[in-house]
Design a protein around this motif. Structure first.
Motif, PDB file in Angstrom:
ATOM      1  N   MET A 111      32.959  16.502 -29.691  1.00  0.00           N
ATOM      2  CA  MET A 111      31.955  17.542 -29.028  1.00  0.00           C
ATOM      3  C   MET A 111      32.312  18.801 -29.594  1.00  0.00           C
ATOM      4  SD  MET A 111      32.170  16.907 -24.978  1.00  0.00           S
ATOM      5  CE  MET A 111      31.195  15.186 -24.212  1.00  0.00           C
ATOM      6  N   ASP A 112      31.045  19.414 -29.840  1.00  0.00           N
ATOM      7  CA  ASP A 112      31.085  20.591 -30.561  1.00  0.00           C
ATOM      8  C   ASP A 112      31.437  21.692 -29.641  1.00  0.00           C
ATOM      9  OD1 ASP A 112      30.691  22.983 -32.289  1.00  0.00           O
ATOM     10  OD2 ASP A 112      28.499  22.344 -32.774  1.00  0.00           O
ATOM     11  N   TYR A 113      32.796  22.315 -30.045  1.00  0.00           N
ATOM     12  CA  TYR A 113      33.396  23.540 -29.173  1.00  0.00           C
ATOM     13  C   TYR A 113      32.699  24.587 -29.647  1.00  0.00           C
ATOM     14  CZ  TYR A 113      35.766  24.472 -33.499  1.00  0.00           C
ATOM     15  OH  TYR A 113      36.121  25.102 -34.951  1.00  0.00           O
ATOM     16  N   ARG A 114      31.933  24.778 -30.541  1.00  0.00           N
ATOM     17  CA  ARG A 114      31.192  26.232 -31.004  1.00  0.00           C
ATOM     18  C   ARG A 114      30.151  26.300 -30.409  1.00  0.00           C
ATOM     19  NH1 ARG A 114      31.138  24.260 -36.970  1.00  0.00           N
ATOM     20  NH2 ARG A 114      30.600  22.699 -35.894  1.00  0.00           N
ATOM     21  N   THR A 115      29.511  25.355 -29.724  1.00  0.00           N
ATOM     22  CA  THR A 115      28.554  25.406 -28.611  1.00  0.00           C
ATOM     23  C   THR A 115      28.819  25.292 -27.546  1.00  0.00           C
ATOM     24  OG1 THR A 115      27.784  22.907 -28.986  1.00  0.00           O
ATOM     25  CG2 THR A 115      26.857  24.665 -30.600  1.00  0.00           C
ATOM     26  N   GLY A 116      29.701  25.043 -26.966  1.00  0.00           N
ATOM     27  CA  GLY A 116      30.112  24.873 -25.558  1.00  0.00           C
ATOM     28  C   GLY A 116      29.875  23.353 -24.945  1.00  0.00           C
ATOM     29  N   ALA A 190      39.446  25.607 -25.805  1.00  0.00           N
ATOM     30  CA  ALA A 190      38.748  26.113 -27.022  1.00  0.00           C
ATOM     31  C   ALA A 190      37.502  26.671 -27.080  1.00  0.00           C
ATOM     32  CB  ALA A 190      39.003  24.971 -27.932  1.00  0.00           C
ATOM     33  N   PRO A 191      36.251  26.140 -26.209  1.00  0.00           N
ATOM     34  CA  PRO A 191      34.957  26.953 -26.446  1.00  0.00           C
ATOM     35  C   PRO A 191      34.954  28.191 -25.938  1.00  0.00           C
ATOM     36  CG  PRO A 191      34.949  24.662 -25.772  1.00  0.00           C
ATOM     37  CD  PRO A 191      36.373  24.993 -25.578  1.00  0.00           C
ATOM     38  N   TYR A 192      35.745  28.619 -25.038  1.00  0.00           N
ATOM     39  CA  TYR A 192      35.909  29.927 -24.302  1.00  0.00           C
ATOM     40  C   TYR A 192      36.588  30.855 -25.191  1.00  0.00           C
ATOM     41  CZ  TYR A 192      33.718  27.707 -20.338  1.00  0.00           C
ATOM     42  OH  TYR A 192      32.933  26.670 -19.582  1.00  0.00           O
ATOM     43  N   LEU A 193      37.597  30.346 -26.002  1.00  0.00           N
ATOM     44  CA  LEU A 193      38.123  31.253 -26.659  1.00  0.00           C
ATOM     45  C   LEU A 193      37.488  31.627 -28.085  1.00  0.00           C
ATOM     46  CD1 LEU A 193      41.856  30.037 -27.283  1.00  0.00           C
ATOM     47  CD2 LEU A 193      41.206  32.386 -27.185  1.00  0.00           C
ATOM     48  N   TYR A 194      36.774  30.509 -28.557  1.00  0.00           N
ATOM     49  CA  TYR A 194      35.736  30.868 -29.607  1.00  0.00           C
ATOM     50  C   TYR A 194      34.596  31.651 -29.286  1.00  0.00           C
ATOM     51  CZ  TYR A 194      32.909  29.281 -33.722  1.00  0.00           C
ATOM     52  OH  TYR A 194      32.025  29.307 -34.890  1.00  0.00           O
ATOM     53  N   ASP A 195      34.053  31.672 -27.949  1.00  0.00           N
ATOM     54  CA  ASP A 195      32.906  32.066 -27.557  1.00  0.00           C
ATOM     55  C   ASP A 195      33.290  33.812 -27.402  1.00  0.00           C
ATOM     56  OD1 ASP A 195      29.994  32.060 -26.368  1.00  0.00           O
ATOM     57  OD2 ASP A 195      31.387  32.921 -24.656  1.00  0.00           O
ATOM     58  N   ALA A 196      34.495  33.942 -27.139  1.00  0.00           N
ATOM     59  CA  ALA A 196      34.931  35.542 -26.878  1.00  0.00           C
ATOM     60  C   ALA A 196      34.179  36.712 -27.830  1.00  0.00           C
ATOM     61  CB  ALA A 196      36.295  35.628 -26.777  1.00  0.00           C
ATOM     62  N   LEU A 225      43.464  40.826 -30.191  1.00  0.00           N
ATOM     63  CA  LEU A 225      42.998  39.714 -31.212  1.00  0.00           C
ATOM     64  C   LEU A 225      41.660  39.273 -30.868  1.00  0.00           C
ATOM     65  CD1 LEU A 225      46.336  37.768 -30.026  1.00  0.00           C
ATOM     66  CD2 LEU A 225      45.796  38.841 -32.113  1.00  0.00           C
ATOM     67  N   LEU A 226      40.777  40.297 -30.443  1.00  0.00           N
ATOM     68  CA  LEU A 226      39.227  39.886 -30.128  1.00  0.00           C
ATOM     69  C   LEU A 226      38.604  39.454 -31.530  1.00  0.00           C
ATOM     70  CD1 LEU A 226      36.959  39.267 -28.182  1.00  0.00           C
ATOM     71  CD2 LEU A 226      36.168  41.756 -28.524  1.00  0.00           C
ATOM     72  N   SER A 227      38.925  40.055 -32.716  1.00  0.00           N
ATOM     73  CA  SER A 227      38.247  39.662 -33.794  1.00  0.00           C
ATOM     74  C   SER A 227      38.661  38.355 -34.333  1.00  0.00           C
ATOM     75  CB  SER A 227      38.607  40.839 -35.006  1.00  0.00           C
ATOM     76  OG  SER A 227      40.173  40.787 -35.088  1.00  0.00           O
ATOM     77  N   ARG A 228      39.796  37.790 -33.929  1.00  0.00           N
ATOM     78  CA  ARG A 228      40.265  36.360 -34.262  1.00  0.00           C
ATOM     79  C   ARG A 228      39.812  35.259 -33.354  1.00  0.00           C
ATOM     80  NH1 ARG A 228      46.504  38.013 -36.464  1.00  0.00           N
ATOM     81  NH2 ARG A 228      45.816  39.465 -37.906  1.00  0.00           N
ATOM     82  N   ALA A 229      39.033  35.796 -32.357  1.00  0.00           N
ATOM     83  CA  ALA A 229      38.641  34.694 -31.290  1.00  0.00           C
ATOM     84  C   ALA A 229      38.106  33.490 -31.760  1.00  0.00           C
ATOM     85  CB  ALA A 229      37.296  35.287 -30.378  1.00  0.00           C
ATOM     86  N   GLN A 230      37.287  33.531 -32.885  1.00  0.00           N
ATOM     87  CA  GLN A 230      36.807  32.187 -33.435  1.00  0.00           C
ATOM     88  C   GLN A 230      37.922  31.358 -34.281  1.00  0.00           C
ATOM     89  OE1 GLN A 230      33.184  33.063 -35.578  1.00  0.00           O
ATOM     90  NE2 GLN A 230      32.098  33.350 -33.932  1.00  0.00           N
ATOM     91  N   PHE A 235      41.624  26.792 -33.698  1.00  0.00           N
ATOM     92  CA  PHE A 235      42.822  26.256 -33.803  1.00  0.00           C
ATOM     93  C   PHE A 235      43.412  25.596 -32.514  1.00  0.00           C
ATOM     94  CE2 PHE A 235      47.579  27.204 -32.781  1.00  0.00           C
ATOM     95  CZ  PHE A 235      48.074  26.420 -33.778  1.00  0.00           C
ATOM     96  N   THR A 236      42.790  25.975 -31.277  1.00  0.00           N
ATOM     97  CA  THR A 236      43.216  25.375 -30.147  1.00  0.00           C
ATOM     98  C   THR A 236      42.688  24.077 -29.910  1.00  0.00           C
ATOM     99  OG1 THR A 236      43.203  27.719 -29.263  1.00  0.00           O
ATOM    100  CG2 THR A 236      42.868  26.046 -27.524  1.00  0.00           C
TER     101      THR A 236
END
Length: 267
Positions: A111-116, A190-196, A225-230, A235-236
């Protein structure tokens, strides 16, 4: 002074012990390092040989090492434990369960974590319950821990379940399934980290994180660390996928060991 040689462990009374008890030989049951224990015992019996030094610290060190060795030994034994007899019903039931979670786990990893996309999975709902409970449980520890407690709650639940099945029930297959669920929970984070960084996901309140209520916008902002969210989200997801795959491998190995113990076919 001649070296002391123990016939049985002075701590847990296990026997037999290694013939060569020089460093780093240890008791195979509790992990007590025999030479260190003998040296500490000799020093306590003969204060002059230790220059009048307090040897209690030496005993504490030996005890600490022994406890760590015993814990490590217990965990290693539990991880690979196979009962003397396994019923065919239990074996084939576990085999069917493993095949199901293999397919399920691969689907969740894909499943694509980038789109949730993970939010549409069945397991997201139960994990969300423990997530919200975590906020409540960690509330006494301040705002930061209250927010982080949601993620901790959904991770601790399967971790505690896996530990209890492994150490209390001596059920490594069940523990592997608990570890699988822990890996799935990491995938869910992971999706929520990426989405931040650029909030797009619809949260429980019906809005995106830009309007507030996004745990990881707050947590990453507070830690700088917000700039490193994606990259953290990616990584997660990779860590979660690795845990899922390793747990499946562990469960498969346990079943291979249990196959030779099926009572219905034993000769």
């Amino acid at each position: 002074m001649p070296a002391i040689r123990y016939e049985c462990c002075p701590k847990c009374r296990h026997a037999p012990l290694p013939l060569d008890q020089s460093l780093p030989a240890a008791c195979p049951a509790c992990g007590l390092i025999l030479a260190k224990f003998a040296a500490a015992a000799a020093a306590q019996d003969d204060p002059a040989s230790s220059g009048g030094l307090d040897t209690s610290e030496g005993f504490e060190e030996v005890e600490a090492v022994g406890r760590w060795q015993q814990l490590r030994h217990s965990i290693c034994e539990a991880v690979r434990y196979v009962p003397p007899h396994v019923t065919s019903v239990a074996f084939w039931g576990r085999t069917a369960l493993l095949l199901a979670v293999i397919l399920w786990g691969l689907r969740l990893i894909w499943m694509d974590y980038r789109t949730g996309e993970f939010g549409s999975s069945f397991l997201h709902g139960p994990l969300l319950v423990f997530h919200e409970a975590g906020h409540v449980i960690f509330r006494p520890f301040g705002e930061f821990m209250t927010v982080l407690g949601g993620t901790l709650g959904q991770l601790l639940m399967p971790a505690i379940m896996a530990g209890a099945l492994l150490l209390r029930n001596r059920d490594p297959f069940g523990a592997a399934m608990g570890t699988w669920l822990f890996g799935v929970s990491v995938l869910d984070v992971a999706p929520y980290l990426y989405d931040a960084l650029h909030p797009q996901l619809i949260l429980l309140g019906g809005s995106t994180g830009e309007e507030g209520g996004h745990d990881w916008i707050y947590l990453l902002s507070e830690t700088g660390l917000l700039s490193r969210a994606q990259s953290l989200g990616s990584f997660t997801h990779a860590v979660g996928a690795l845990i899922v795959l390793l747990s499946l491998g562990w469960a498969a190995w346990i079943l291979l060991q249990q196959k030779s113990r099926i009572a219905d076919t034993a000769t």
